[in-house]
Design a protein around this motif. Structure first.
Motif, mmCIF file in Angstrom:
data_model
loop_
_atom_site.group_PDB
_atom_site.id
_atom_site.type_symbol
_atom_site.label_atom_id
_atom_site.label_comp_id
_atom_site.label_asym_id
_atom_site.label_seq_id
_atom_site.Cartn_x
_atom_site.Cartn_y
_atom_site.Cartn_z
ATOM 1 N N UNK A 646 0.909 -1.216 -0.029
ATOM 2 C CA UNK A 646 0.174 0.179 0.017
ATOM 3 C C UNK A 646 0.964 1.269 0.067
ATOM 4 N N UNK A 649 2.412 1.624 -3.396
ATOM 5 C CA UNK A 649 1.279 1.883 -4.347
ATOM 6 C C UNK A 649 0.853 3.408 -4.278
ATOM 7 N N UNK A 653 1.276 6.767 -6.671
ATOM 8 C CA UNK A 653 0.242 7.697 -6.930
ATOM 9 C C UNK A 653 0.556 9.148 -6.696
ATOM 10 N N UNK A 656 2.558 10.550 -9.987
ATOM 11 C CA UNK A 656 1.933 9.900 -10.972
ATOM 12 C C UNK A 656 2.294 10.452 -12.579
ATOM 13 N N UNK A 659 4.067 8.011 -14.631
ATOM 14 C CA UNK A 659 3.295 7.268 -15.620
ATOM 15 C C UNK A 659 3.254 7.806 -16.912
ATOM 16 N N UNK A 660 3.388 9.417 -17.067
ATOM 17 C CA UNK A 660 3.204 9.876 -18.102
ATOM 18 C C UNK A 660 4.583 9.676 -18.919
ATOM 19 N N UNK A 664 4.381 5.520 -20.034
ATOM 20 C CA UNK A 664 3.556 6.253 -21.025
ATOM 21 C C UNK A 664 4.128 6.542 -22.482
ATOM 22 N N UNK A 665 5.197 6.994 -22.518
ATOM 23 C CA UNK A 665 6.056 7.736 -23.670
ATOM 24 C C UNK A 665 6.333 6.111 -24.201
ATOM 25 N N UNK A 668 3.751 4.903 -26.064
ATOM 26 C CA UNK A 668 3.389 5.627 -27.402
ATOM 27 C C UNK A 668 4.417 5.198 -28.409
ATOM 28 N N UNK B 23 5.203 -5.319 -9.470
ATOM 29 C CA UNK B 23 5.732 -4.230 -10.371
ATOM 30 C C UNK B 23 6.156 -3.208 -9.830
ATOM 31 N N UNK B 146 0.476 8.462 -23.675
ATOM 32 C CA UNK B 146 0.962 8.606 -22.242
ATOM 33 C C UNK B 146 -0.190 8.921 -21.311
ATOM 34 N N UNK B 147 -1.089 9.608 -21.702
ATOM 35 C CA UNK B 147 -2.058 10.163 -20.776
ATOM 36 C C UNK B 147 -2.881 9.058 -20.505
ATOM 37 N N UNK B 149 -2.519 5.805 -20.556
ATOM 38 C CA UNK B 149 -1.439 4.777 -19.960
ATOM 39 C C UNK B 149 -1.395 5.189 -18.371
ATOM 40 N N UNK B 150 -1.161 6.507 -18.231
ATOM 41 C CA UNK B 150 -1.160 7.250 -16.993
ATOM 42 C C UNK B 150 -2.426 6.970 -16.203
ATOM 43 N N UNK B 153 -2.745 3.322 -15.088
ATOM 44 C CA UNK B 153 -2.113 2.972 -14.028
ATOM 45 C C UNK B 153 -2.468 3.504 -12.629
ATOM 46 N N UNK B 154 -3.088 4.768 -12.659
ATOM 47 C CA UNK B 154 -3.435 5.298 -11.593
ATOM 48 C C UNK B 154 -4.871 4.484 -11.039
ATOM 49 N N UNK B 156 -5.230 1.214 -11.807
ATOM 50 C CA UNK B 156 -4.840 0.026 -11.297
ATOM 51 C C UNK B 156 -4.286 0.069 -9.810
ATOM 52 N N UNK B 157 -3.703 1.132 -9.609
ATOM 53 C CA UNK B 157 -2.999 1.327 -8.068
ATOM 54 C C UNK B 157 -3.955 1.420 -7.282
ATOM 55 N N UNK B 158 -4.920 2.295 -7.430
ATOM 56 C CA UNK B 158 -6.244 2.557 -6.347
ATOM 57 C C UNK B 158 -6.887 1.163 -5.976
ATOM 58 N N UNK B 160 -5.663 -1.587 -6.421
ATOM 59 C CA UNK B 160 -4.552 -2.387 -5.693
ATOM 60 C C UNK B 160 -4.722 -1.893 -4.174
ATOM 61 N N UNK B 161 -4.526 -0.557 -4.164
ATOM 62 C CA UNK B 161 -4.566 -0.204 -2.622
ATOM 63 C C UNK B 161 -5.966 -0.670 -1.864
#
Lengths: 689, 190
Positions: A646, A649, A653, A656, A659-660, A664-665, A668, B23, B146-147, B149-150, B153-154, B156-158, B160-161
Motif C-alpha cells: 500500500x 502504491x 500515485x 503519477x 506514468x506519463x 506512457x511514452x 506511445x 511491479x 501517455x495520458x 497509460x497514466x 496506471x492510476x 490500477x494502483x487505486x 490495488x490499494x
C-alpha cells in the motif's frame, strides 16, 4: 461404580446414579430408601427422638407387618457408617435391630439426610431423662431383665468388634409384661459416645467433650453397664443434681465407685458387679467373662482399685491443695494462667521430684515442657500446658485451649467444629502442634494400634501445612472422617459421600441460578482429593492462589474430567455446560477469531453430551494451538506485506506524472513504431504492385 | 492469500504476491529528469562517425537526400524540441514522418532522380500534406497515449490499494489488533 449411599454399601448393590438415592414420593410426604423401605415424614415418633436424630415411622414394602422407625440424623455429625454393615448383621432380642441405612432427600428440610432404620421397640424407655425417678428394681429383676440381655448384646457386639457407646436408661426399652427383658437402643445415628451422658462414661472419656471421645471399647460399655445397674438398683440418678464437672471431680478424687455410690445403699448382691464394673482401671474392670461367671452364680473376689500415688506434701494450686497428679492436671486445665506460671517457674517439676518422688513423671513433664517448641500453631505456653497435662495424666484426653479430645476423637470433633463453626482453630492447632503424637508417646505401654494413629496425624499435619485448595483443615476433615459427606456450600444439602454422589450433586447445583462462580471450592477439592488421590499436581497448582486464569480453568476441567473418569458419573450436561462457560481463558489462547467461535460453539455442543472428556479434548488440543500460532505468524507477515504494498502504491500515485513521462511514452513509442511498420509495409507492397 | 510465493526469505509461502514480483517494487525504475545534460558517450561518438561516413553517400544520392531532408523537417524540429534523454518524441514523430515521405521517395526513384524533381515532389501539396500529416499523427500519439497509460496506471494502483486495505481489515478482524505487529516487527521483510 462405587456405592452411592450407605444403603447400597450395605446391600452390595450398585449405585443407581443421580436418582438412585432415597427419592421423595410425590403422592405423600414419604421417602423410599433402597426401593424397599418407606419413611413417613408426616408421622414423627417424638418419643423415640434422640439428641441428634428425629424419629419417624417407617415401613417395609416387602413385609407389611414389620413395625419400623427411622432416625433422620442431624447434619454435620457423621453417623457411624463404619459400623453399620456389621451392626446390620446383629440379630439379638437384646439389641434394637438395624434394618438399613442410607441417604434420602428429606422433604421436611428439602435437603438430603442420613437415615438409619430400626425395628420399632415394643415398650417404653426405662427413663425418659436421667432425672426421672423410677421404682428401684429388685436384684433378681436387674439380673434377669437387664444384665442377662446386656451380656447377650455385648457378646454379639464384641464378636463383631463393635462398641455400643450409648448404654444408659434413656436408651433402653422395657418390653411390656411382667417378666420381659430390656432391649438396648441404637448406637449408630451419632458419633461414638456423642449422646452418652457423662456419668455413664469412664473417667477418661468423660473428660473429653462429647464429640471428642473417639471410638470406645467393650470395657467402656461394661463401665456404662455398671452405672446402669446402679441407676436401676437405686431407681434414680445417684449423682442427680450435680454438675458434670463436680461428678468428674468426685470420680477423680474418690474413684468412680465411691463417687457414684456415695452414701446410697446398694444390696450386697449388686455391690459386687457394680464395684467390678466401675473400676477406673480398664485392666482391672470386669470383663464380659467376669460378668458371665457372676451371672452363672460364681462369686468373684472383689477387686480393689490400685491406690493412686500421692505426694508427701500437697501442691497449692488455685486455692486448693493437690496430692495427686491426675487431680492436679484436671485443675490446671481449668486455671490455665496459673498452670502456666507453675510450669514456667519450675514449681511443678520440683514438686513432682521432691514431694511426689516420681522421677519418671517429672522427666515426662520436663520433656513435655521442652518439646512444646517443636510444634507449631497457637502460643508456646498453650502448647506447653497441653503437653504437661498429658504428661501428668497420660490416659486423659488432649486438653488444649478449652477443647478436650481423645486422639481418635479428633476427627469427629473437627466435623462438629466445622459444622458449627466453633473451635475449628483449636482443633487445627492440636494437630499442627503434634499433640496426638505426644499423647501416644506418653502412654505407658506401646500398642500396635498407635502406629496407624501416628501415621494418620503426621499426614494430617502435612495436609494442614499446605494452603492450596484440596489441603488445609478441609482436607484434614475428610482424612480423619472417611464417611464424612462433602461439606462444600454448593452441595452440602445433597449429602454426597462418594465421588459420583458429588458429581450428581454438582450437576443439580449447576442448574440453580444462585450457583457460585466456580464449581470447585476448598471443601469440594479436599473431598475429591481424599476420595481420589490421583489428581495431577499441575492441576492442583493451577487452581491454587497463584494460578493464572488459564491454568485455573484448565485445572478445574482436568480435575472434573479425572473424577468423572474415576467415578463413571455420566452424563453431566449442566455441569459440563457450566464449565464450558468458564473456558474463555482457554479459548483466548487461540488467536484466530473464527477458530475461537468454532471452539466456543463446539464446547457448547459437546457440553450437551455431559462428558468432560469431550471438553477436555477440545480445550487441551496443543496441536491446534500450535497451528493457530503458526497461522498467526503468517497473518502478521501478510499484514506487513500489505502495508508495504500500500505504501508503495501510494508513493506511485503521489508521483503519477512518472506514468506519463515514463511508461506512457514508452508505450506511445511502441505504438508509433508498430504503426509505422504496418504503414511502411503497405507502401512497399503497394509500390511493388 | 493462497497464492504461493518464493519470497526472499523463503518463508512467505502464503503471501499473495512475491515481494520482488510486485511491479516496480523490486527493481528500481528511476527516470532521469527532463532536460538534464548528459555527458558524451561511446554511442554518441559512433553516431558521429556514422554521420561522417554517410555524408559522401548523401552527396552521391543528392536528390533522395534533398527529398528526405526536406520531408522530415518535422522530425528535426521534434528532435530539437525534445530535451529528454530518451528522445521518444523524435522517435515517434520520425517513424511516422518517414512513412509519410516514403511514397514521394518511391515516385522519385521510379523516374529520373534529379534534384529538381525532388524539389518538385517536395513542393507538391499532396506530398506535403502526407508528410506533415504523418508527422502530426506522431505528435497526436505522443500526446494521447501517455495520458491514457497514466490514467490506467492510476486506476490500477487505486484498485490495488483498496484490495490490500480490505485484506488488512480482514486480517485484523480475524486475528485482532496484534496482527498489525505494531508492537513487534518481524525481521526479514524490510
Amino acid at each position: 461404580m462405587p456405592p452411592s449411599d450407605l444403603s447400597s454399601f450395605l446391600d452390595g448393590a450398585p449405585g443407581a446414579g443421580p436418582q438412585g438415592r432415597g427419592a421423595v414420593d410425590p403422592a405423600a410426604a414419604k421417602v423410599v430408601l433402597g426401593k424397599r423401605y418407606e419413611i413417613f415424614a408426616d408421622q414423627p415418633l417424638v418419643q423415640l427422638n434422640t439428641a441428634t436424630a428425629t424419629a419417624y415411622r417407617a415401613a417395609d414394602k416387602r413385609d407389611e407387618r414389620a413395625d419400623m422407625f427411622a432416625y433422620v440424623c442431624r447434619p454435620g455429625l457423621p453417623p457411624r457408617s463404619d459400623i453399620m454393615g456389621a451392626l446390620k448383621g446383629v440379630e439379638t432380642p437384646a439389641l434394637l435391630r438395624l434394618r438399613d441405612a442410607g441417604v434420602v432427600d428429606w422433604p421436611l428440610n428439602r435437603a438430603h439426610r442420613a437415615v438409619v432404620l430400626f425395628d420399632r421397640p415394643a415398650g417404653r424407655r426405662l427413663m425418659t431423662t436421667l432425672d426421672d425417678r423410677i421404682e428401684p428394681m429388685l436384684d433378681e429383676a436387674i439380673t434377669r431383665q437387664v444384665m442377662q440381655p446386656a451380656l447377650l448384646a455385648l457378646k454379639e457386639l464384641k464378636a463383631r468388634r463393635l462398641f455400643h457407646g450409648c448404654i444408659n436408661p434413656t436408651n433402653i426399652f422395657m418390653r411390656p409384661g411382667a417378666n420381659s427383658t430390656v432391649v438396648f437402643g441404637e448406637c449408630a445415628s451419632a458419633p461414638s459416645g456423642y449422646c452418652q451422658p457423662l456419668v455413664f462414661e469412664t473417667l477418661e472419656r468423660g473428660m473429653a467433650m462429647p464429640s471428642g471421645r473417639g471410638p470406645g471399647s467393650v470395657a467402656d460399655d461394661m463401665y456404662a453397664l455398671g452405672v446402669l445397674i446402679l441407676f436401676l438398683a437405686l431407681g434414680r440418678n445417684p449423682v442427680g443434681g450435680q454438675s458434670d464437672e463436680r461428678v468428674l471431680q468426685a470420680k477423680l478424687d474418690r474413684g468412680s465407685y465411691a463417687a457414684l455410690v456415695g452414701d446410697a445403699r446398694v444390696s450386697a448382691m449388686m455391690t459386687e458387679p457394680v464395684r467390678g464394673l466401675l473400676l477406673d482401671d480398664p485392666g482391672q474392670r470386669w470383663s464380659l467373662a467376669d460378668l458371665d461367671l457372676w451371672l452363672s452364680g460364681r462369686r468373684l473376689s472383689p477387686k480393689q482399685p490400685q491406690p493412686v500415688r500421692r505426694a508427701q506434701r500437697p501442691l497449692s494450686f488455685a486455692g486448693r491443695d493437690y496430692v495427686a497428679a491426675r487431680s492436679l492436671a484436671f485443675a490446671m486445665e481449668r486455671s490455665p494462667i496459673e498452670a502456666v506460671r507453675i510450669i514456667e517457674n519450675g514449681e511443678l517439676e520440683t514438686w513432682l521430684r521432691r514431694s511426689m518422688e516420681d522421677e519418671t513423671l517429672a522427666d515426662r513433664v520436663h520433656e513435655g515442657t521442652q518439646s512444646a517448641s517443636s510444634g507449631s500453631g497457637g502460643t508456646l505456653s498453650d502448647r506447653r500446658l497441653a503437653r504437661v497435662l498429658m504428661a501428668l495424666d497420660p490416659t486423659a484426653p488432649i486438653r488444649y485451649r478449652g477443647i478436650s479430645v481423645m486422639p481418635e476423637g479428633i476427627g469427629v470433633a473437627l466435623a462438629e467444629a466445622v459444622s458449627t463453626g466453633v473451635h475449628v482453630q483449636e482443633v487445627a492447632e492440636v494437630i499442627s502442634a503434634q499433640l496426638p503424637i505426644f499423647w501416644i508417646s506418653v502412654q505407658g505401654v506401646f500398642s500396635p494400634e498407635h502406629v496407624p494413629i501416628v501415621k494418620m496425624f503426621e499426614t494430617a499435619r502435612n495436609y494442614l501445612e499446605r494452603i492450596s485448595p484440596g489441603f488445609g483443615i478441609e482436607r484434614v476433615l475428610y482424612h480423619l472422617n472417611p464417611g464424612m459427606p462433602c461439606m462444600g456450600a454448593m452441595v452440602v444439602d445433597e449429602y454426597p459421600q462418594e465421588l459420583d454422589d458429588l458429581l450428581y450433586a454438582m450437576e443439580r447445583a449447576a442448574e440453580r441460578p444462585d450457583r457460585p462462580t466456580e464449581p470447585l471450592d476448598r471443601h469440594i477439592m479436599a473431598f475429591i482429593l481424599s476420595r481420589h488421590g490421583g489428581i495431577n499436581e499441575r492441576s492442583l497448582l493451577g487452581i491454587g492462589p497463584t494460578g493464572k486464569p488459564l491454568e485455573r480453568v484448565l485445572g478445574i476441567l482436568d480435575i472434573l474430567f479425572e473424577i468423572q473418569r474415576k467415578s463413571r458419573a455420566f452424563p453431566l450436561p449442566k455441569l459440563c455446560g457450566w464449565v464450558a462457560t468458564m473456558m474463555d481463558p482457554a479459548i483466548e489462547r487461540y488467536r484466530s477469531g473464527t477458530l475461537r467461535d468454532r471452539v466456543r460453539d463446539e464446547l457448547a455442543k459437546q457440553a450437551e453430551t455431559g462428558a468432560f472428556k469431550n471438553l477436555y479434548v477440545i480445550v487441551q488440543n496443543n496441536n491446534l494451538v500450535q497451528r493457530d500460532g503458526a497461522a498467526f505468524d503468517l497473518a502478521k507477515r501478510e499484514y506487513q506485506l500489505a502495508r508495504k504494498v500500500i505504501q508503495h502504491r501510494q508513493r506511485e500515485l503521489d508521483q503519477r506524472e512518472k506514468f506519463t513521462t515514463g511508461i506512457g511514452r514508452q508505450v506511445a513509442a511502441v505504438v508509433a513504431c508498430l504503426l509505422s511498420a504496418v504503414i511502411l509495409a503497405a507502401i512497399v507492397v503497394g509500390g511493388v504492385a | 492469500m493462497a497464492a504461493s510465493t518464493g519470497g526472499r526469505s523463503g518463508q512467505g509461502r502464503n503471501l499473495p504476491v512475491p515481494v520482488d514480483q510486485i511491479p516496480a517494487l523490486g527493481k528500481g525504475a528511476a527516470v532521469p529528469r527532463a532536460g538534464a545534460k548528459r555527458p558524451a558517450n561511446k554511442a554518441d561518438k559512433a553516431a558521429l562517425i556514422v554521420a561522417v561516413c554517410l555524408a559522401p553517400l548523401a552527396l552521391f544520392v543528392l536528390p533522395t537526400t534533398v527529398l528526405f531532408f526536406g520531408g522530415m523537417v518535422p522530425t528535426i524540429v521534434s528532435f530539437v524540441a525534445d530535451r529528454t534523454q530518451e528522445k521518444y518524441l523524435p522517435m515517434i514523430v520520425g517513424s511516422l514522418n518517414f512513412c509519410g515521405v516514403m511514397p514521394a521517395g518511391f515516385e522519385l526513384w521510379g523516374g529520373a532522380a534529379t534534384t529538381d524533381r525532388a524539389l518538385k515532389l517536395l513542393a507538391d501539396p499532396f506530398n506535403m500534406a502526407m508528410m506533415l500529416g504523418a508527422a502530426g499523427l506522431g505528435w497526436v500519439i505522443y500526446t494521447i497515449v501517455p495520458a491514457m497509460v497514466s490514467a490506467t496506471m492510476v486506476w490500477r494502483n487505486e484498485q490495488d490499494i483498496a484490495r490490500w486495505q480490505a485484506r488488512q481489515e480482514a486480517l485484523v478482524s480475524e486475528w485482532g489488533r496484534e496482527v498489525t505487529g505494531d508492537v513487534e516487527q518481524l525481521p526479514g521483510l524490510d
